[in-house]
Design an enzyme around this catalytic site. Structure first.
Site, mmCIF file in Angstrom:
data_model
loop_
_atom_site.group_PDB
_atom_site.id
_atom_site.type_symbol
_atom_site.label_atom_id
_atom_site.label_comp_id
_atom_site.label_asym_id
_atom_site.label_seq_id
_atom_site.Cartn_x
_atom_site.Cartn_y
_atom_site.Cartn_z
ATOM 1 C CG HIS A 1 -23.005 -52.756 -52.930
ATOM 2 N ND1 HIS A 1 -22.620 -53.802 -52.138
ATOM 3 C CD2 HIS A 1 -23.023 -53.230 -54.198
ATOM 4 C CE1 HIS A 1 -22.405 -54.867 -52.891
ATOM 5 N NE2 HIS A 1 -22.643 -54.547 -54.152
ATOM 6 C CG ASP B 1 -23.228 -52.449 -48.939
ATOM 7 O OD1 ASP B 1 -24.346 -52.964 -49.112
ATOM 8 O OD2 ASP B 1 -22.193 -52.804 -49.555
ATOM 9 C CG MET C 1 -14.017 -51.751 -55.440
ATOM 10 S SD MET C 1 -15.578 -52.340 -54.742
ATOM 11 C CE MET C 1 -15.322 -54.117 -54.780
ATOM 12 C CD GLU D 1 -17.976 -59.097 -58.951
ATOM 13 O OE1 GLU D 1 -17.834 -57.995 -58.406
ATOM 14 O OE2 GLU D 1 -18.331 -60.123 -58.344
ATOM 15 C CE LYS E 1 -23.286 -64.937 -59.130
ATOM 16 N NZ LYS E 1 -24.090 -64.532 -57.950
ATOM 17 C CD GLU F 1 -17.486 -63.447 -56.459
ATOM 18 O OE1 GLU F 1 -17.683 -62.214 -56.351
ATOM 19 O OE2 GLU F 1 -18.281 -64.313 -56.059
ATOM 20 C CG HIS G 1 -19.077 -64.437 -59.947
ATOM 21 N ND1 HIS G 1 -19.150 -63.071 -59.990
ATOM 22 C CD2 HIS G 1 -19.676 -64.812 -58.785
ATOM 23 C CE1 HIS G 1 -19.785 -62.640 -58.898
ATOM 24 N NE2 HIS G 1 -20.097 -63.684 -58.154
ATOM 25 C CG ASP H 1 -14.827 -59.555 -55.950
ATOM 26 O OD1 ASP H 1 -14.065 -58.659 -55.520
ATOM 27 O OD2 ASP H 1 -16.035 -59.361 -56.198
ATOM 28 C CG ASP I 1 -23.600 -66.866 -55.663
ATOM 29 O OD1 ASP I 1 -22.436 -67.056 -55.287
ATOM 30 O OD2 ASP I 1 -24.078 -65.741 -55.891
ATOM 31 C CG ASP J 1 -20.667 -65.375 -52.539
ATOM 32 O OD1 ASP J 1 -19.910 -65.428 -53.534
ATOM 33 O OD2 ASP J 1 -21.661 -64.633 -52.489
ATOM 34 C CG ASP K 1 -17.801 -60.502 -53.132
ATOM 35 O OD1 ASP K 1 -18.512 -60.405 -52.109
ATOM 36 O OD2 ASP K 1 -18.230 -60.292 -54.271
#
Ligand code: GLT
Ligand code: MN
Ligand code: MN
Length: 387
Positions: A54, A57, A88, A181, A183, A217, A220, A245, A255, A257, A287
């Site tokens: 991002h 980030d 990406m 993406e 979710k 993802e 998701h 993802d 969530d 992950d 991800d």
């Protein structure tokens, strides 16, 4: 086989994945933050091919332009030292309080304009680092109460922003492809474009639908109780699988992950088999993040584990494809009965007449069983490692 990742596997991680400090809604960070440069070196050590980010980030939201220049220079140096690429990039449109009610779909016109401006700058940054796919995860694009936003109006706002940004990207001469993406929820009560299906339908309404695909993802779709592979396959069949993802998730939980393949190994097997069989050639982006219980060694174990599990499942998929008993069953269940009227390959009045006049033995058709129990058991035995 050593299951060592190779560049052609195109395994990537976001800075935010291996950089996850273990904060959750109930607890403070447990791991020290690392710089982007440190994370690039960590990923190279683990054998990853690429790194995604991002905007924030990499460059803090309040960085000066001199700071930005220095950060990007250091980051690019780390990329060339390690050989990692940036396939990406994406925008953080969810952390800052300005986005408390969404970005492109906020009720506040100033927020919508700021979100578009922030994304234009983030697109520039991504392209500067080599990105070819640009992801849009609408984390805050949603509601807790439907008294607060008109969902149809929100979709219009979303469309207007994506159309504007697609044109911006092209006006800059970028070759970016956008990937939406989906979710269903978290951090909002309900998020717009909740599933792969919603996103695929939305894309057909855009000014340049060819430029936009999806980034599904695992977690998701699973949160929505859906079959992830089916969404991926539909996107693939429409030439819309621009990115993916990979992680894991138990239905009905928060969530999570989790590390790829750590919860639903059968689902992961069929997913890997599909991606390998069709020859998906995009990034395989993990991800996910390490358990909050773990320290830095656990972060590396997490990253290596994602890639190793993928490669083990890839080997199992090849084994499934080469298994004579399995293939005999596959052939048997797809057999074609002789004597059927030829109706496929497009309509014609003759074909319609032929089909209309054909007489089917419905009872015989209905009495035919399929050996799916056998096929599924053999599949499980491949996965469990006894075939
Ligand atoms: C965030 C989210 C992910 C998205 C990222 C892209 S950020 O961590 O949980 O699923 O892919 O914005
Ligand atoms: Mn997620
Ligand atoms: Mn994601």
């Amino acid at each position: 086989m050593d299951y060592a990742p190779r560049p052609q596997d195109k395994f990537t991680f976001g800075l935010w994945t291996v950089g996850n400090v273990g904060r959750d809604p109930f607890g403070e960070p447990v791991r020290k933050p690392k710089t982007p440069v440190e994370l690039v070196h960590l990923l190279a050590e683990c054998g990853a091919w690429g790194v995604n980010f991002h905007d924030n980030d990499l460059v803090p939201i309040d960085a000066t332009s001199a700071e930005r220049t220095q950060i990007v220079r250091d980051f690019k140096n780390a990329l060339s030292t390690t050989g990692l690429v940036v396939p990406m990039a994406t925008t953080n449109l969810f952390t800052d309080p300005a986005f408390r009610d969404g970005a492109f779909t906020s009720n506040d016109a100033a927020v919508r304009a700021y979100a578009v401006q922030k994304t234009m700058r983030a697109i520039d940054l991504g392209v500067e680092c080599g990105a070819e796919v640009y992801v849009f995860w609408g984390g805050r694009e949603g509601t807790e109460s439907d008294a607060t936003k008109n969902p149809a109006e929100s979709i219009k706002r979303f469309r207007e922003a994506i159309n504007f940004l697609a044109s911006y990207s092209k006006s800059q001469g970028y070759k970016l492809r956008f990937a939406l993406e989906p979710k269903p929820n978290e951090p909002r009560g309900d998020i717009f474009l909740a599933t792969v299906g919603h996103a695929l339908a939305f894309i057909t309404t855009l000014d340049d639908p060819d430029m936009v695909g999806v980034n599904p993802e695992v977690a998701h779709e699973t949160m929505a109780g859906l079959n992830f592979l089916h969404g991926v396959a539909q996107a693939w069949e429409m030439n819309k699988l621009f990115h993916i993802d990979l992680n894991d998730q138990v239905i009905g939980r928060y969530d999570q992950d989790f590390r790829f393949g750590s919860s639903n190994i059968k689902g992961a097997f069929h997913l890997v088999k599909f991606l390998e069989d069709v020859g998906y050639n995009g990034s395989k982006h993990f991800d996910a993040h390490a358990f909050r219980t773990d320290n830095d060694e656990g972060v590396k174990a997490f990253a290596k584990g994602c890639m190793r599990t993928y490669l083990i499942l890839k080997e199992k998929a090849a084994r499934w494809n080469a298994d004579k008993n399995i293939q005999a069953l596959v052939q048997q269940v797809n057999s074609i009965a002789p004597g059927l009227p030829a109706w496929q390959g497009g309509f014609s009045p003759d074909k319609a007449k032929l089909l209309s006049n054909h007489s089917f033995d419905r009872a015989a058709i209905g009495s035919k069983g399929q050996p799916y129990e056998q096929l599924d058991q053999l599949t499980m035995e491949v996965i469990m490692g006894v075939r």
